[in-house]
Enzyme design. Structure first.
Site, PDB file in Angstrom:
ATOM      1  N   ASP A   1       2.955   0.344   9.644  1.00  0.00           N
ATOM      2  CA  ASP A   1       2.955  -0.938  10.422  1.00  0.00           C
ATOM      3  C   ASP A   1       4.213  -1.618   9.157  1.00  0.00           C
ATOM      4  OD1 ASP A   1       2.843  -1.500  13.044  1.00  0.00           O
ATOM      5  OD2 ASP A   1       0.004  -1.779  12.973  1.00  0.00           O
TER       6      ASP A   1
ATOM      7  N   ASP B   1     -12.869   3.147  16.052  1.00  0.00           N
ATOM      8  CA  ASP B   1     -13.363   4.191  15.765  1.00  0.00           C
ATOM      9  C   ASP B   1     -15.026   4.450  16.678  1.00  0.00           C
ATOM     10  OD1 ASP B   1     -14.417   2.478  14.233  1.00  0.00           O
ATOM     11  OD2 ASP B   1     -13.709   4.001  12.656  1.00  0.00           O
TER      12      ASP B   1
END
Length: 656
Positions: A152, A300
């Site tokens: 990124d 997560d």
């Protein structure tokens, strides 16, 4: 004599706990289930016995007096904290070990191993951090894996580094949804390919896979209902608390209790959670739920719940299969924990309320409630516990109206049961002062994150945990230390003012036996605050990261061939023991197992040997990285060592 008898009788409960510990624990292991249930059940009973006493006999005053308001506020937070602890004790009564299950199913797929993609998500990590991870990925012993670096940061130099290590460099047009969006972008592209993966393993950029990471994790997917396999996170460098207090070899990192004990217990109840890095997920399950969820900065944990709501289980393989870089700076350490808290609050507010109408199983509701209570009570309680004695010293406000015998009778047995049971289960990971320091250091940012996450809808901005960078200088974290220093000064002043101005602080003289309770509470707070301020003075980190390593190696310097012990090894340095008579600056080689003959220069003499400057070739550098970080072993301390911790504190105080 009557007073002495009263004090002695108040210690009866403590004696019972100590007697049970001496009778049961010396010859038992934490795997003995009935002892776990007995000890933790006793802890719960003593905890609520204490709380019943607190609620009925220790809250001062009636009506809207300052004593009553402050007392009820404190006991309410304390009671909610005990609810959180009780849920944790109930979870810890069971434990699941999947080591043998993984052994039995290493080849469940037959002749064709499943296709695995390994995604390494990165944003701004430097080359030193990334090359460790890539060298480890290059050494994986699984035959059907492709490695992708999801960048990124869109860095051109990283594309070349990836080619060198046989990895594929992927970027995307925007950075929407941070890590979850980064992984989803590449995953949806890969689903269009003929060789689309069956499973996706995820690593943070600073986590190095051991050689057997993929092979061991895939083994647990023999069960088609397993949607995700999580493995523990181990760290090859000390976290800021360990490092700044000189206790890295004596006190395990702050996350060890969760990964070594709480996650196996949660797995036994069917509520193990994904922790992001060091995990592997079934692609068909990801496709079914639409990819990684993006409604929280802790995607997560949310992934675990969403998989569960679609019938897929998260399981936990408690083996050291990866190792990573713990936050090296205190600021980064606190930012990371604040982000975890904020993400949990987002989940509870916006996605899955544990008390709301949704498809959560009962155990998932309890899991969410446990996490919610942990973040919302543990850290605010730590702050309130610092303020309550100040209310008494400066304003005469009594928060807890109790005598020493009462405290000994009701609180000490519970406190002893907590220490005995949790330290027996964990191998000595729970130490009162250090646990309080680790909670206090992040208490205010976490309390602020609780309020932000619960009271505002978001989306919320967050900062990526910085890794690497220059850590070679002493840094005093003044903004973080300031509130602790103010509280320390106020607490100390509260002790001194009644001695200097007894007429103005007459309430102190009238407190009776309760003054002993407040005095002990105050002195304990001073100790915790002093150590917390010490943690805020960050020691330099030189020649990092490194791992203590003991192996026999042969040095060649000129015509001499000398055998020595390698005690410390890094990619550009080593420390050896058992040599003498070598001149500083001399050139030679050292034969390292699995690496070869590495060029060296004698950098400096030590009291038992030498420091060496290593000059490896690029291939040897990768070999050293693999040697350091991909072996089937766990880094770091595994249990607490109180004498060594005390010696570390003394060294820290002497060194300043």
């Amino acid at each position: 004599m009557l007073v002495l008898d009263q004090y002695l009788s108040s210690l009866a409960g403590l004696a019972v706990v100590a007697g049970l510990a001496l009778l049961l624990l010396p010859h038992a292991t934490p795997k003995v289930g009935w002892i776990r249930v007995l000890l933790l059940g006793l802890t719960i009973f003593l905890g609520w016995r204490y709380m019943l006493w607190r609620l009925t006999e220790t809250v001062p005053g009636n009506g809207l007096t300052m004593d009553s308001v402050a007392g009820w506020a404190f006991v309410t937070v304390e009671a909610l904290s005990l609810v959180s602890s009780t849920l944790a004790y109930l979870v810890l009564m069971r434990r699941k070990d999947r080591h043998e299950e993984a052994d039995r199913n290493l080849g469940w797929w037959g002749s064709t191993p499943p296709r695995v993609d390994l995604y390494i998500a990165t944003y701004n990590e430097e080359l030193e951090v990334l090359e460790r991870t890539l060298a480890g990925a290059q050494a994986l012993d699984y035959p059907n894996v492709r490695v992708f670096v999801l960048d990124d940061g869109r860095r051109e130099w990283l594309a070349e580094v990836c080619r060198r290590y046989g990895a594929e460099h992927r970027t995307r047009p925007t950075n929407d949804h941070a890590k979850a969006g980064n992984i989803n972008y590449t995953l949806f592209q890969r689903l269009k390919d003929e060789d689309a993966p069956d499973f996706v393993a995820v690593l943070d950029a600073d986590f190095v896979p051991h050689r057997n990471f993929v092979r061991r994790a895939v083994a647990l997917f023999h069960d088609p209902k397993v949607g995700l396999v999580q493995t523990p996170q181990h760290f090859f460098n000390p976290d800021p608390i360990q490092h700044n207090l000189y206790i890295a070899s004596a006190y395990p990192d702050e996350q060890r209790f969760f990964f070594d004990h709480l996650e196996p217990a949660r797995d036994a109840w069917g509520v193990a959670v994904c922790c992001g890095t060091s995990s592997m997920v079934r692609v068909s399950a990801l496709r079914e739920i639409g990819g990684l969820p993006t409604e929280s900065v802790t995607e997560d944990f949310l992934l675990t719940i969403r998989l569960d709501s679609h019938g897929y289980r998260t399981v936990y393989l408690n083996e050291p299969l990866t190792e990573g870089l713990a936050p090296e700076g205190l600021h980064e350490y606190v930012v990371q924990r604040g982000r975890w808290c904020l993400g949990m609050m987002e989940i509870v507010r916006n996605v899955y309320n544990p008390l709301g109408f949704n498809r959560l199983r009962f155990m998932q509701r309890l899991s969410l409630l446990d996490s919610l209570l942990f973040w919302t009570t543990t850290f605010p309680f730590r702050l309130i516990a610092l303020v309550c004695p100040l209310l008494y010293w400066f304003f005469g406000i009594v928060v807890v109206n109790a005598s020493v015998p009462d405290i000994a009778s009701y609180y000490l047995p519970y406190y002893a049961a907590v220490l005995v049971s949790l330290n027996w289960i964990s191998g000595g990971l729970i130490w009162p002062v250090l646990n309080d320091v680790s909670q206090l250091i992040a208490a205010w940012p976490i309390t602020r994150a609780v309020a932000m996450g619960l009271l505002t809808k978001g989306p919320h901005k967050f900062r990526v945990t910085a890794k690497g960078g220059d850590r070679t200088k002493t840094v005093v974290q003044w903004p973080m230390m300031k509130p602790f220093a103010i509280l320390f000064a106020l607490t100390l002043l509260g002790l001194v003012l009644p001695l200097l101005f007894p007429d103005r602080f007459g309430h102190v003289a009238k407190a009776g036996d309760g003054i002993r309770v407040i005095l002990f509470w105050t002195l304990y707070n001073l100790l915790v605050l002093a150590i917390t301020m010490l943690v805020c003075v960050e020691r330099p980190r030189v020649n990092r990261p490194q791992r203590e390593s003991v192996e026999l190696a042969m040095l060649s310097v000129g015509t001499q061939r000398l055998s020595s012990w390698v005690l410390e090894l890094g990619v550009d340095h080593a420390r050896v023991r058992g040599l003498a008579g070598l001149p500083a600056g001399a050139l030679g080689t050292i034969a390292l197992t699995g690496v070869g003959d590495v060029a060296i220069r004698i950098a400096a003499e030590t009291k038992d040997g030498y420091r060496l400057s290593l000059r490896p070739t690029p291939e040897q550098r990768d070999g050293i990285l693999r040697k350091l970080h991909t072996a089937e072993a766990r880094p770091g301390a595994g249990r607490g060592d109180l004498p060594e911790m005390i010696r570390g504190w003394m060294r820290r105080l002497v060194s300043g």
